[in-house]
Design a protein around this motif. Structure first.
Motif, PDB file in Angstrom:
ATOM      1  N   LEU A  88       0.936  -1.036  -0.176  1.00 52.68           N
ATOM      2  CA  LEU A  88       0.026   0.085   0.172  1.00 52.68           C
ATOM      3  C   LEU A  88       1.023   1.130  -0.116  1.00 52.68           C
ATOM      4  O   LEU A  88       1.757   1.454   0.698  1.00 52.68           O
ATOM      5  N   PRO A  89       0.722   1.975  -0.989  1.00 56.67           N
ATOM      6  CA  PRO A  89       1.653   3.445  -0.952  1.00 56.67           C
ATOM      7  C   PRO A  89       1.814   4.346  -0.073  1.00 56.67           C
ATOM      8  O   PRO A  89       2.458   4.941  -0.071  1.00 56.67           O
ATOM      9  N   VAL A 104       2.286  11.578   7.319  1.00 56.13           N
ATOM     10  CA  VAL A 104       2.511  10.749   6.326  1.00 56.13           C
ATOM     11  C   VAL A 104       4.022  10.815   6.163  1.00 56.13           C
ATOM     12  O   VAL A 104       4.670  11.503   6.345  1.00 56.13           O
ATOM     13  N   LEU A 105       4.617   9.412   5.801  1.00 52.51           N
ATOM     14  CA  LEU A 105       5.798   9.180   5.731  1.00 52.51           C
ATOM     15  C   LEU A 105       6.182   8.707   4.239  1.00 52.51           C
ATOM     16  O   LEU A 105       7.476   9.369   3.860  1.00 52.51           O
ATOM     17  N   LYS A 106       5.375   8.359   3.513  1.00 49.26           N
ATOM     18  CA  LYS A 106       5.388   7.874   2.154  1.00 49.26           C
ATOM     19  C   LYS A 106       4.176   8.047   1.293  1.00 49.26           C
ATOM     20  O   LYS A 106       3.371   7.556   1.682  1.00 49.26           O
ATOM     21  N   GLU A 107       4.429   8.603   0.146  1.00 56.15           N
ATOM     22  CA  GLU A 107       3.353   8.547  -0.769  1.00 56.15           C
ATOM     23  C   GLU A 107       4.014   8.530  -2.144  1.00 56.15           C
ATOM     24  O   GLU A 107       4.822   8.834  -2.499  1.00 56.15           O
ATOM     25  N   PRO A 108       2.907   8.054  -3.006  1.00 57.63           N
ATOM     26  CA  PRO A 108       3.193   7.924  -4.492  1.00 57.63           C
ATOM     27  C   PRO A 108       3.451   9.465  -5.040  1.00 57.63           C
ATOM     28  O   PRO A 108       2.668  10.192  -4.584  1.00 57.63           O
ATOM     29  N   LYS A 118       2.953   0.309 -14.372  1.00 56.19           N
ATOM     30  CA  LYS A 118       2.203  -1.214 -13.708  1.00 56.19           C
ATOM     31  C   LYS A 118       2.432  -1.075 -12.379  1.00 56.19           C
ATOM     32  O   LYS A 118       1.593  -1.825 -11.774  1.00 56.19           O
ATOM     33  N   ARG A 119       3.292  -0.315 -11.684  1.00 56.41           N
ATOM     34  CA  ARG A 119       3.270  -0.415 -10.090  1.00 56.41           C
ATOM     35  C   ARG A 119       2.358   0.483  -9.592  1.00 56.41           C
ATOM     36  O   ARG A 119       2.769   0.644  -8.547  1.00 56.41           O
ATOM     37  N   THR A 120       1.807   1.331 -10.405  1.00 52.78           N
ATOM     38  CA  THR A 120       0.839   2.216  -9.482  1.00 52.78           C
ATOM     39  C   THR A 120      -0.298   1.632  -8.494  1.00 52.78           C
ATOM     40  O   THR A 120      -1.067   1.117  -9.003  1.00 52.78           O
ATOM     41  N   LYS A 121       0.261   1.552  -7.328  1.00 53.27           N
ATOM     42  CA  LYS A 121      -0.835   0.414  -6.482  1.00 53.27           C
ATOM     43  C   LYS A 121      -1.745   1.298  -5.545  1.00 53.27           C
ATOM     44  O   LYS A 121      -2.011   0.996  -4.574  1.00 53.27           O
TER      45      LYS A 121
END
Length: 329
Positions: free
Chosen positions: A184-185, A193-197, A244-247
């Protein structure tokens, strides 16, 4: 609320992703009033190296907790544990994937699904380039020596990708190296928030057509835009792989994990019962205060664990999460 938190009310309908995503790139929260289904996987690995003691107990404790407090019914639950005689309910590689497919099948907006895994977790070399640290996170079925582990990409593909907008899946992974085991992104710290796409970057690079089709459930569109992108990229493999990896997901997927990717989770003895420390802390925190926001619950769980354990539970999500909403499931 403790700490003077203002609790936000749950948004209804489509919510914009923001974070640089184009208009129309939306997700939907679940109010958790629909059907309820739950899958519990507890593996003690009887007779194997690294045998655990608390995992089957975790499935009993958590299932009883959500039946008593969250409206789930036993007849809508599947248990895969390695103390069962029926081979269909052994936590094998094949049975776990089939049970995950059962969990998400025919899900509708506002349904509330629950997934709990207690067992061994680990890391393996990332083969598709979507992990910053070069490792995929994995779980170990009871028959992993014969049939292999299950990688985070496969877990994501099986239980996150099929879900339409507005379906809640609450997952708890009480296993080592489980911080991003559902890929989960959006990963949340106790403060934010630590991480986001980087959706703005992806939009600028023309990578969100596939993601948009994915968000609409348009698998043919995904294939077409991926194909188009692959051709236009003229061998720019990075862009194709990235698409492909946009999760992200239009569904409402929340995961509580026992620790960071680099940490181990404790198989503990608490009040003379073998238990996973994370499973115990989740139940204990909610019993003490059933009405907590996401950020309050994350801090409550951390506070319970930090006196005796080094592991730092993680909260991750398939979309940007307003952590000042009340936790529901």
């Amino acid at each position: 609320m403790p700490g003077g938190h203002v609790v936000h009310s749950l948004p209804t309908g489509a919510v914009q992703f923001g974070h640089g995503a184009p208009d129309g790139y939306t997700f939907q929260y679940s109010n958790c009033t629909g059907r309820r289904k739950a899958l519990f996987i507890g593996i003690n690995y009887f007779g194997q190296d690294g045998e655990l003691r608390g995992c089957i107990n975790d499935t009993k404790n958590l299932s009883n907790f959500i039946i008593e407090n969250h409206g789930f019914k036993r007849e809508d639950m599947i248990f895969l544990t390695d103390d069962q005689r029926d081979p269909n309910f052994q936590p094998t590689h094949g049975n776990i994937i089939r049970a995950m497919q059962w969990l998400v099948k025919d899900a509708q907006p506002n349904d509330a699904l629950f997934l709990h895994y207690s067992g061994h977790g680990g890391q393996t070399e990332d083969l598709d380039g979507d992990e910053e640290d070069g490792n995929d996170e994995v779980i170990y079925p009871v028959d992993f020596k014969q049939n292999g582990h299950i990688v985070d990409d496969e877990i994501h593909f099986t239980v996150v990708k099929p879900l339409p907008a507005g379906v809640r899946l609450t997952a708890i992974f009480d296993s080592c190296h489980s911080g991003s085991v559902m890929d989960l992104p959006y990963l949340y710290s106790t403060k934010g928030v630590l991480k986001e796409p980087n959706l703005a970057k992806e939009a600028g690079a023309g990578l969100l057509s596939a993601a948009g089709a994915y968000a609409r459930g348009d698998i043919a569109g995904v294939a077409t835009s991926l194909f188009g992108l692959a051709k236009s990229a003229m061998g720019n493999n990075d862009a194709y792989e990235h698409t492909k990896r946009t999760k992200t997901s239009p569904a409402d997927v929340i995961m509580w994990s026992g620790c960071k990717d680099v940490q181990t989770s404790a198989d503990a003895t608490i009040s003379s019962q073998a238990t996973g420390a994370m499973s115990w802390a989740f139940i204990t925190a909610l019993k003490a205060n059933p009405k907590q926001t996401y950020v309050e619950l994350l801090n409550s769980i951390r506070d319970l664990l930090e006196t005796n354990y080094s592991q730092k539970p993680q909260l991750s999500c398939s979309h940007p999460l307003d952590t000042d909403l009340l936790f529901v499931m």
